[in-house]
Design an enzyme around this catalytic site. Sequence first.
Site, PDB file in Angstrom:
ATOM      1  CG  ASP A  20      -1.776   7.440 -12.977  1.00 53.27           C
ATOM      2  OD1 ASP A  20      -2.415   7.516 -12.719  1.00 53.27           O
ATOM      3  OD2 ASP A  20      -1.861   6.650 -13.652  1.00 53.27           O
ATOM      4  CG  ASP A  71      -1.754   1.163   1.228  1.00 53.61           C
ATOM      5  OD1 ASP A  71      -2.908   1.363   1.177  1.00 53.61           O
ATOM      6  OD2 ASP A  71      -1.709   2.240   2.178  1.00 53.61           O
TER       7      ASP A  71
END
Length: 324
Positions: free
Chosen positions: A181, A163
Amino acid sequence: MNEYAIGAAFGALIVLAVWVSLYWRKRWIESYIMEEEEPDGDYKIILRKKSPHQKIAVAEACGIYHLFADGSEMLSTNKAEDQYAEAIVHVPMAAARNRESVLIIGSGAGITAREVLRYKEVESVTAVDLDPIIVEMGKTFEPFLAFTRGSLNDPRVTAILEDGRTFVENSTDRWDVIIIDLPDPSFHAPGLNKLFSVEFYRLLKTKLNPGGAMAIACSIVSTMPEYLAAIRATVKTAGFHVSPYHWDYIVEFAIDWGFCLATLRPVDVLSLEPLVPVKHLTEERLEDMFRLPRYLRVDWDEDEVQTDNNTLLAEVLSGEYRED
């Protein structure tokens, strides 16, 4: 029951079976590729997998390969993807004072890494993505390898399966350029809120080297300019100088992508120019990207920002946001 009745009943069963089959096929396809995201024309699904995080599919249409995650398109091996990658990569690279170290959060199959590696001064790229299947496809699936020029296999690239927030919180590194992104936050994926929050942007501010620059993808803003405004306000509250920009890269479909350029110092964005040869991003085009059209300039309360504890961006995206 006479022969006619038996034949009619049999025919009805066949019709029902076909209808049920088509219904469940449609449901199956939509679980991997949402109807509104389907490629134009005839296409075939050549791969489908379930990762620990999402359903993944690859479809091919007319020689173009499309990567989907939980029904939404992530990557296509086409001109539009090239334009998007140029917009999110070359703007912060031009704005940064140095470009030796780059962090990509949401590196996917490697299209952004491909563009970053075009700079000779880049020494290291940290490419962070949560999904192991997508990263593996970026490293081994031939159509994506050809499109990204094998960027994730480049020795300058370190691929991290984690993560993005967790990685940054535990890292002691700093970077010259940061590119974010990521998929849009939603009520179905609440963890993404913390990757768009003022708390996260404040953390990223401590991870930028002096003169650093950051770019944030702000989704399709054609129908929701408030989303771009909300991210701009959030990044500004975190202490950055923020310049929103856009790329209406598929004009015929009225699709306009939004981005935010965030820097540690004021930057004359209208004087930026590409530092490497590019296909689509001319100096004039880059200047025009920072001149937001009227429909993207909306009134927004600067105190309305995404935090770790609210769902502001998900509300904007779902149409549930209402100003008090």
